[in-house]
Scaffold this motif. Structure first.
Motif, PDB file in Angstrom:
ATOM      1  N   ILE A 273       0.840  -1.202   0.000  1.00 45.32           N
ATOM      2  CA  ILE A 273       0.000   0.000   0.000  1.00 45.32           C
ATOM      3  C   ILE A 273       0.872   1.248   0.000  1.00 45.32           C
ATOM      4  O   ILE A 273       0.629   2.204  -0.744  1.00 45.32           O
ATOM      5  N   ASP A 380      -6.925   3.192  -0.313  1.00 49.71           N
ATOM      6  CA  ASP A 380      -5.726   2.969   0.501  1.00 49.71           C
ATOM      7  C   ASP A 380      -6.011   3.214   1.981  1.00 49.71           C
ATOM      8  O   ASP A 380      -5.435   2.558   2.850  1.00 49.71           O
ATOM      9  N   LEU A 450      -0.247  -4.445  -5.817  1.00 43.50           N
ATOM     10  CA  LEU A 450      -1.530  -4.614  -5.140  1.00 43.50           C
ATOM     11  C   LEU A 450      -2.172  -5.951  -5.471  1.00 43.50           C
ATOM     12  O   LEU A 450      -2.776  -6.588  -4.594  1.00 43.50           O
ATOM     13  N   LEU A 454      -2.066  -7.470  -1.799  1.00 39.33           N
ATOM     14  CA  LEU A 454      -3.185  -6.922  -1.048  1.00 39.33           C
ATOM     15  C   LEU A 454      -4.406  -7.826  -1.030  1.00 39.33           C
ATOM     16  O   LEU A 454      -5.352  -7.577  -0.292  1.00 39.33           O
TER      17      LEU A 454
END
Length: 459
Positions: A273, A380, A450, A454
């Motif tokens: 991030i 984010d 990402l 993520l």
């Protein structure tokens, strides 16, 4: 220790009201950033400021914010996010009054620095305060409202600010902040404090050395990007950052409760991030700067017309922010944010390719870039909150705000310098085209980061 969170019988404010209250500070920041850019020529004429002096008017606030951000997150974690937000609003309001009355450029710069300190206290702690005052099921929608309210400052800054400057003078742009800051302080009285860390020794040394390192880094980048700056002095500042950042690591590793918790970077999702945010904040800020140069210096548009075109890149932000949670629930936050980064890349590459074509071919993609930016700025924040403990939320969000500030400074300095060098070397017919192409390419690694790191984050 009591956290200040209301018990089950207490009545929570409506999530939309909480979001609007917490969005006041960020909205003021966005209005100030855009309106002051419009006001710079009037400020220069009034205070006899040179071009370099006006650059520091624009940069002083960001530099001060970068220096104070490491302290602000720790302050919110230790003493409460509501107290931090209220202090930030008070400092910001006081500073804007100082700026409105400043008779000389140095006093205006001092006021802008105090503004930056207030902003640093507001930015991470307002998000943490919002998170602590809404239920988990309302979090996504509340943060969407937060982005919407905040984005109004970005949208109204060039238009309302420009009208105020033309009608009443540049000082009024600062005075309009006072009633809004007061409303924000009144609104926070109904909100509860979030979770706090256990009491202990505050990491003053860590906050000071981190703030100093970031201030030197940001100053050096700005100085390096100035046409009349001192390259040798800027390079010396960048060289000094090496021992400063090494010292930060040493100090923070020894601190029991560090001002900047570097251990959070061990989490691959959190690290992804941070790096991605650095990339797309640099692209968005630097890209907007280059679009302004394209229309004014290359295509011959006036400042007002160019401002409206740059504004096209902000119109889609509120909608993007509001739809982030809904899109993430359907497709996953990692996929949605990665898609938004890809949109940014395509937009800036396309704008570079059609830079001299019909204006509509540029405006429409810019609207899409604003929509993508809204998703990223909301996404984010949600991603950070989904990957850290509540007691460390303010520190984590302070780090995110710090990365955003650093990315913005890097974007303008690096992309602007690249544009100048490419034009001097005759690699392109005009500089902004090279910078916009670089912006589109530079942001692409965020897509891979990402998607790989993520996935699985819950909001």
């Amino acid at each position: 220790m009591s956290t200040g969170v209301p018990d089950g019988t207490a009545r929570r404010p409506h999530p939309a009201l909480v979001a609007a209250t917490c969005g006041v500070g960020l909205g003021l920041v966005m209005f100030d950033n855009t309106a002051v850019v419009v006001a710079l020529p009037a400020i220069g004429a009034s205070l006899s400021a040179s071009v370099s002096g006006l650059q520091w008017v624009a940069a002083a606030m960001s530099l001060a914010a970068a220096a104070v951000l490491p302290f602000s997150g720790a302050f919110g974690d230790r003493f409460g996010t509501r107290r931090a937000v209220r202090l930030g609003l008070a400092l910001f309001g006081l500073a804007t009054a100082m700026a409105a009355a400043a008779p000389t450029l140095p006093l205006l710069l001092a006021a802008r620095a105090v503004e930056g300190a207030g902003i640093a206290l507001m930015l991470p702690n307002s998000a943490a305060l919002l998170e602590g005052n809404v239920s988990r099921e309302n979090r996504g929608r509340a943060f969407g409202t937060w982005i919407t309210v905040s984005s109004m400052g970005l949208i109204t800054g060039p238009t309302v600010g420009g009208w105020l400057i033309g009608t009443f003078g540049w000082r009024v742009v600062f005075l309009v902040h006072l009633p809004l800051a007061a409303l924000g302080m009144i609104g926070t009285t109904r909100l509860a404090e979030g979770a706090r860390q256990a009491s202990g020794r505050f990491d003053i040394a860590g906050a000071l050395v981190t703030g100093a390192g970031l201030a030197v880094l940001c100053w050096s980048i700005i100085e390096l990007g100035r046409p009349d700056g001192s390259p040798k002095l800027a390079l010396a500042g960048l060289a000094a950052c090496v021992p400063l950042f090494a010292l930060i690591v040493i100090v923070e590793r020894r601190a029991a409760q560090p001002a900047v918790d570097l251990t959070m970077l061990r989490d691959p999702a959190y690290a992804a991030i941070m790096v991605s945010s650095l990339l797309y904040n640099g692209t968005i800020t630097g890209g907007s700067f280059l679009v302004s140069l394209l229309f004014q210096e290359v295509r011959g548009f006036g400042p007002g017309q160019a401002g409206l075109i740059v504004l096209a890149g902000a119109i889609g932000m509120p909608l993007g922010g509001r739809l982030t949670a809904r899109l993430a629930h359907r497709n996953g936050l990692a996929r949605v944010m990665a898609g938004a980064i890809a949109v940014l890349a395509v937009v800036y590459i396309l704008v570079a390719c059609v830079a001299l074509g019909p204006t509509a071919l540029i405006v429409v993609p810019l609207v899409l870039s604003g929509f993508a930016a809204g998703i990223l700025f909301n996404g984010d924040t949600l991603a950070v909150l989904g990957n850290v403990d509540a007691a460390r939320a303010a520190s984590a969000l302070a780090a995110l705000s710090l990365v955003r500030q650093t990315g913005a400074v890097l974007g303008i300095a690096v992309l602007g310098s690249l544009s100048t060098l490419a034009e001097q070397a005759r690699l392109v017919d005009f500089g902004p085209r090279a910078g916009l192409l670089a912006a589109g390419v530079a942001v692409l690694p965020g897509v891979l980061l990402l998607r790989r790191r993520l996935g699985g984050t819950e909001i």
